[in-house]
Design an enzyme around this catalytic site. Sequence first.
Site, PDB file in Angstrom:
ATOM      1  N   GLY A  43       0.775  -1.245   0.000  1.00 33.60           N
ATOM      2  CA  GLY A  43       0.000   0.000   0.000  1.00 33.60           C
ATOM      3  C   GLY A  43       0.799   1.282   0.000  1.00 33.60           C
ATOM      4  N   ASP A 102      -4.388   1.962  11.605  1.00 34.61           N
ATOM      5  CA  ASP A 102      -5.765   1.821  12.077  1.00 34.61           C
ATOM      6  C   ASP A 102      -5.706   1.311  13.524  1.00 34.61           C
ATOM      7  OD1 ASP A 102      -8.466   1.448  12.408  1.00 34.61           O
ATOM      8  OD2 ASP A 102      -8.660  -0.153  10.936  1.00 34.61           O
TER       9      ASP A 102
HETATM   10  P1  5GP Z   1      -3.784  -1.864  11.433  1.00 39.03           P
HETATM   11  O1  5GP Z   1      -2.928  -3.079  11.476  1.00 39.03           O
HETATM   12  O2  5GP Z   1      -3.143  -0.615  11.986  1.00 39.03           O
HETATM   13  O3  5GP Z   1      -5.139  -2.100  12.037  1.00 39.03           O
HETATM   14  O4  5GP Z   1      -4.113  -1.584   9.941  1.00 39.03           O
HETATM   15  C1  5GP Z   1      -3.127  -1.208   9.109  1.00 39.03           C
HETATM   16  C2  5GP Z   1      -3.218  -1.936   7.775  1.00 39.03           C
HETATM   17  O5  5GP Z   1      -4.565  -2.288   7.423  1.00 39.03           O
HETATM   18  C3  5GP Z   1      -2.728  -1.018   6.712  1.00 39.03           C
HETATM   19  O6  5GP Z   1      -1.394  -1.319   6.405  1.00 39.03           O
HETATM   20  C4  5GP Z   1      -3.638  -1.311   5.536  1.00 39.03           C
HETATM   21  O7  5GP Z   1      -3.055  -2.330   4.759  1.00 39.03           O
HETATM   22  C5  5GP Z   1      -4.907  -1.851   6.129  1.00 39.03           C
HETATM   23  N1  5GP Z   1      -5.978  -0.836   6.254  1.00 39.03           N
HETATM   24  C6  5GP Z   1      -6.444  -0.259   7.389  1.00 39.03           C
HETATM   25  N2  5GP Z   1      -7.418   0.616   7.129  1.00 39.03           N
HETATM   26  C7  5GP Z   1      -7.570   0.617   5.795  1.00 39.03           C
HETATM   27  C8  5GP Z   1      -8.435   1.353   4.913  1.00 39.03           C
HETATM   28  O8  5GP Z   1      -9.263   2.199   5.293  1.00 39.03           O
HETATM   29  N3  5GP Z   1      -8.296   1.088   3.586  1.00 39.03           N
HETATM   30  C9  5GP Z   1      -7.417   0.182   3.102  1.00 39.03           C
HETATM   31  N4  5GP Z   1      -7.369  -0.004   1.803  1.00 39.03           N
HETATM   32  N5  5GP Z   1      -6.578  -0.533   3.906  1.00 39.03           N
HETATM   33  C10 5GP Z   1      -6.667  -0.312   5.232  1.00 39.03           C
END
Ligand code: 5GP
Length: 181
Positions: A43, A102
């Site tokens: 991403g 996130d």
């Molecule tokens: P975390 O592990 O912090 O919960 O989420 C991070 C990862 O989840 C990011 O690297 C991304 O790949 C994915 N992600 C989280 N939120 C989104 C979003 O709103 N859109 C997309 N496309 N990917 C997300």
Amino acid sequence: MPPEIGDILITAEAIAQRVRNLGGELARVYADRQPVLVAIMKGCVPFLADLMRAWPGPMHLEFVTAESYHGTRPGQVRLALPTDFAYRVAGRHVLVIDDIYDTGATLRTVCDALQALEPADLRTLVLLRKRVASPPAPVAGTRPGPDWVGFEIEDRFVIGYGLDYNGLYRNLPYLAALRQA
Ligand code: 5GP
Ligand code: MG
């Protein structure tokens, strides 16, 4: 436009301006250090490519692959580090770059793995951070998060500028909300 592309949240122009500012700031912070940028695939690719060119100064670049999302829901983080990664990281100034923060589980997983390789220091940069994490956080204690954030956004699923939905829309030049039927 495909019906899944919803409101434009951040325009290409606004992204370009913020990336220029970040590039300048990071160039000052890492002025005499030759950092190793560790980019989390896939991403962050457009962000990384723009940031590097807004950042005058020597740097190394490495990639790791982490995947956690299944559709629009977070799940278990799967991390792949190259086998020869230790000597690229040990004793170095490491900056981990991801697209979006996130719950923090992805960055935490990557940082824990890198910390075990004993870098001189380890800092983190994300293009986006959600103001409120999607519940539940798979790993406790992962907020408030990264050292640098490009933009704070509302808790919506976003696509474009590297971010995908089921593998699509990474090539949009702006960030948009996903519109689901
Ligand atoms: P975390 O592990 O912090 O919960 O989420 C991070 C990862 O989840 C990011 O690297 C991304 O790949 C994915 N992600 C989280 N939120 C989104 C979003 O709103 N859109 C997309 N496309 N990917 C997300
Ligand atoms: Mg990711």
